[in-house]
Design an enzyme around this catalytic site. Structure first.
Site, PDB file in Angstrom:
ATOM      1  N   ARG A   5      29.112 -36.859  85.420  1.00 22.96           N
ATOM      2  CA  ARG A   5      30.330 -35.954  85.066  1.00 22.96           C
ATOM      3  C   ARG A   5      31.623 -36.601  85.887  1.00 22.96           C
ATOM      4  O   ARG A   5      32.917 -36.737  85.198  1.00 22.96           O
ATOM      5  CB  ARG A   5      30.349 -34.549  85.705  1.00 22.96           C
ATOM      6  CG  ARG A   5      29.377 -33.704  84.724  1.00 22.96           C
ATOM      7  CD  ARG A   5      28.798 -32.446  85.506  1.00 22.96           C
ATOM      8  NE  ARG A   5      28.120 -31.427  84.647  1.00 22.96           N
ATOM      9  CZ  ARG A   5      27.187 -30.614  84.798  1.00 22.96           C
ATOM     10  NH1 ARG A   5      27.141 -30.447  85.986  1.00 22.96           N
ATOM     11  NH2 ARG A   5      26.746 -29.803  84.033  1.00 22.96           N
TER      12      ARG A   5
ATOM     13  N   ASN B 237      31.985 -30.938  79.974  1.00 24.22           N
ATOM     14  CA  ASN B 237      31.395 -31.559  81.157  1.00 24.22           C
ATOM     15  C   ASN B 237      30.339 -32.635  80.776  1.00 24.22           C
ATOM     16  O   ASN B 237      29.692 -33.120  81.633  1.00 24.22           O
ATOM     17  CB  ASN B 237      31.556 -30.748  82.339  1.00 24.22           C
ATOM     18  CG  ASN B 237      30.150 -29.856  81.943  1.00 24.22           C
ATOM     19  OD1 ASN B 237      29.859 -29.914  80.822  1.00 24.22           O
ATOM     20  ND2 ASN B 237      29.787 -29.089  83.001  1.00 24.22           N
TER      21      ASN B 237
ATOM     22  N   TYR C 124      22.820 -19.978  75.959  1.00 26.18           N
ATOM     23  CA  TYR C 124      23.459 -19.673  77.127  1.00 26.18           C
ATOM     24  C   TYR C 124      23.589 -18.243  77.367  1.00 26.18           C
ATOM     25  O   TYR C 124      24.736 -17.802  77.806  1.00 26.18           O
ATOM     26  CB  TYR C 124      24.871 -20.344  76.891  1.00 26.18           C
ATOM     27  CG  TYR C 124      25.181 -21.752  77.408  1.00 26.18           C
ATOM     28  CD1 TYR C 124      24.780 -22.256  78.529  1.00 26.18           C
ATOM     29  CD2 TYR C 124      25.409 -22.471  76.300  1.00 26.18           C
ATOM     30  CE1 TYR C 124      25.064 -23.456  79.062  1.00 26.18           C
ATOM     31  CE2 TYR C 124      25.619 -24.044  76.795  1.00 26.18           C
ATOM     32  CZ  TYR C 124      25.522 -24.519  78.020  1.00 26.18           C
ATOM     33  OH  TYR C 124      25.536 -25.611  78.303  1.00 26.18           O
TER      34      TYR C 124
ATOM     35  N   LYS D 240      26.255 -33.376  75.799  1.00 28.44           N
ATOM     36  CA  LYS D 240      27.015 -32.476  74.923  1.00 28.44           C
ATOM     37  C   LYS D 240      27.824 -33.130  73.898  1.00 28.44           C
ATOM     38  O   LYS D 240      28.354 -34.441  73.991  1.00 28.44           O
ATOM     39  CB  LYS D 240      27.890 -31.554  76.152  1.00 28.44           C
ATOM     40  CG  LYS D 240      26.883 -30.801  77.055  1.00 28.44           C
ATOM     41  CD  LYS D 240      27.789 -29.968  77.976  1.00 28.44           C
ATOM     42  CE  LYS D 240      27.067 -29.138  78.929  1.00 28.44           C
ATOM     43  NZ  LYS D 240      27.818 -27.836  79.682  1.00 28.44           N
TER      44      LYS D 240
ATOM     45  N   THR E 131      29.404 -29.238  88.415  1.00 26.68           N
ATOM     46  CA  THR E 131      29.863 -28.873  87.148  1.00 26.68           C
ATOM     47  C   THR E 131      31.216 -29.120  86.901  1.00 26.68           C
ATOM     48  O   THR E 131      31.699 -29.519  85.630  1.00 26.68           O
ATOM     49  CB  THR E 131      29.674 -27.322  87.147  1.00 26.68           C
ATOM     50  OG1 THR E 131      28.346 -26.968  87.621  1.00 26.68           O
ATOM     51  CG2 THR E 131      30.080 -26.604  85.906  1.00 26.68           C
TER      52      THR E 131
ATOM     53  N   GLU F 239      14.744 -23.262  78.704  1.00 22.27           N
ATOM     54  CA  GLU F 239      15.430 -23.786  78.060  1.00 22.27           C
ATOM     55  C   GLU F 239      14.550 -25.140  77.186  1.00 22.27           C
ATOM     56  O   GLU F 239      14.953 -25.409  76.104  1.00 22.27           O
ATOM     57  CB  GLU F 239      16.354 -24.849  79.107  1.00 22.27           C
ATOM     58  CG  GLU F 239      17.540 -23.694  79.471  1.00 22.27           C
ATOM     59  CD  GLU F 239      18.432 -24.425  80.558  1.00 22.27           C
ATOM     60  OE1 GLU F 239      18.196 -25.659  80.879  1.00 22.27           O
ATOM     61  OE2 GLU F 239      19.325 -23.765  80.772  1.00 22.27           O
TER      62      GLU F 239
ATOM     63  N   HIS G 167      24.427 -31.397  80.266  1.00 21.94           N
ATOM     64  CA  HIS G 167      23.871 -30.362  80.949  1.00 21.94           C
ATOM     65  C   HIS G 167      22.423 -30.464  81.586  1.00 21.94           C
ATOM     66  O   HIS G 167      21.650 -31.370  81.202  1.00 21.94           O
ATOM     67  CB  HIS G 167      23.511 -29.168  79.891  1.00 21.94           C
ATOM     68  CG  HIS G 167      22.749 -28.016  80.227  1.00 21.94           C
ATOM     69  ND1 HIS G 167      23.186 -26.685  80.964  1.00 21.94           N
ATOM     70  CD2 HIS G 167      21.222 -27.743  80.265  1.00 21.94           C
ATOM     71  CE1 HIS G 167      22.207 -26.125  81.223  1.00 21.94           C
ATOM     72  NE2 HIS G 167      20.899 -26.486  80.638  1.00 21.94           N
TER      73      HIS G 167
HETATM   74  P1  CMP Z   1      26.246 -26.330  81.920  1.00 19.80           P
HETATM   75  O1  CMP Z   1      25.773 -26.981  83.202  1.00 19.80           O
HETATM   76  O2  CMP Z   1      25.956 -26.419  80.767  1.00 19.80           O
HETATM   77  O3  CMP Z   1      26.130 -24.554  82.370  1.00 19.80           O
HETATM   78  C1  CMP Z   1      27.142 -23.506  81.966  1.00 19.80           C
HETATM   79  C2  CMP Z   1      28.296 -24.245  81.453  1.00 19.80           C
HETATM   80  O4  CMP Z   1      29.263 -23.353  81.499  1.00 19.80           O
HETATM   81  C3  CMP Z   1      28.642 -25.361  82.440  1.00 19.80           C
HETATM   82  O5  CMP Z   1      27.833 -26.531  82.425  1.00 19.80           O
HETATM   83  C4  CMP Z   1      30.121 -25.546  81.912  1.00 19.80           C
HETATM   84  O6  CMP Z   1      30.206 -26.325  80.645  1.00 19.80           O
HETATM   85  C5  CMP Z   1      30.372 -24.249  81.632  1.00 19.80           C
HETATM   86  N1  CMP Z   1      31.217 -23.512  82.808  1.00 19.80           N
HETATM   87  C6  CMP Z   1      30.811 -23.297  83.744  1.00 19.80           C
HETATM   88  N2  CMP Z   1      31.614 -22.448  84.607  1.00 19.80           N
HETATM   89  C7  CMP Z   1      32.885 -22.537  83.974  1.00 19.80           C
HETATM   90  C8  CMP Z   1      34.130 -21.894  84.057  1.00 19.80           C
HETATM   91  N3  CMP Z   1      34.474 -21.543  85.037  1.00 19.80           N
HETATM   92  N4  CMP Z   1      34.948 -22.036  82.955  1.00 19.80           N
HETATM   93  C9  CMP Z   1      34.622 -22.676  81.748  1.00 19.80           C
HETATM   94  N5  CMP Z   1      33.272 -23.154  81.625  1.00 19.80           N
HETATM   95  C10 CMP Z   1      32.353 -23.018  82.662  1.00 19.80           C
END
Ligand code: CMP
Length: 140
Positions: free
Chosen positions: A103, A113, A50, A10, A92, A127, A116
């Site tokens: 992470r 984070n 997304y 990311k 996550t 994807e 992905h």
């Molecule tokens: P990712 O694995 O890319 O999948 C969806 C993304 O949404 C996740 O990683 C986070 O970056 C983001 N995400 C998921 N939950 C939350 C949350 N509660 N608040 C903000 N971002 C979130």
């Protein structure tokens, strides 16, 4: 079962110079890089990627973040690649990520984070072709 999964380094992790470390963590675990490129998403492209989260309260912030700078996208291939990548990434929310995971090492918070990974075969099937036509994915 040999699987393919989509991973993204990311914008936060690319900017901080962690691209090489992250890819090498996947490779050291035995995963093969089957496709790789760097690009900068527009906000609309991030929204498309997304789309599954479009009703979530964080959708706007997430897609803004994902389009703020370059990302590196890769297809990883190997036995149980989907779960393997998720294990190497960690939870996550980095507060819950096991020590030594990507992470835990590189993520700032639940949104920024670092990385992905597709969460299921169904997600991977959406994807991977979102970023790569089949002629850009190397075979075994
Ligand atoms: P990712 O694995 O890319 O999948 C969806 C993304 O949404 C996740 O990683 C986070 O970056 C983001 N995400 C998921 N939950 C939350 C949350 N509660 N608040 C903000 N971002 C979130």
């Amino acid at each position: 079962m040999v699987e393919r999964t989509l991973s993204i380094v990311k914008p936060d992790a690319v900017k901080a110079g962690h691209t090489g470390d992250i890819i090498s963590m996947f490779e050291r675990a035995g995963l093969k890089v089957a496709a790789l490129k760097m690009l900068h998403l527009t906000p609309d492209e991030a929204k498309g990627f997304y789309i599954v989260h479009k009703e979530r309260p964080f959708y706007g912030d997430l897609t803004k973040f994902m389009s703020e700078g370059p990302i590196v996208v890769l297809v990883l291939e190997g036995e149980d690649a989907i779960k393997m990548v998720r294990d190497i990434m960690g939870a996550t929310n980095p507060k819950n990520a096991a020590p030594g995971t990507i992470r835990a090492l590189f993520a700032a918070d639940i949104e920024r984070n670092a990385v992905h990974g597709s969460d299921s075969e169904k997600s991977a099937a959406y994807e991977i072709p979102f970023f790569f036509p089949s002629i850009e994915i190397m075979g075994l």
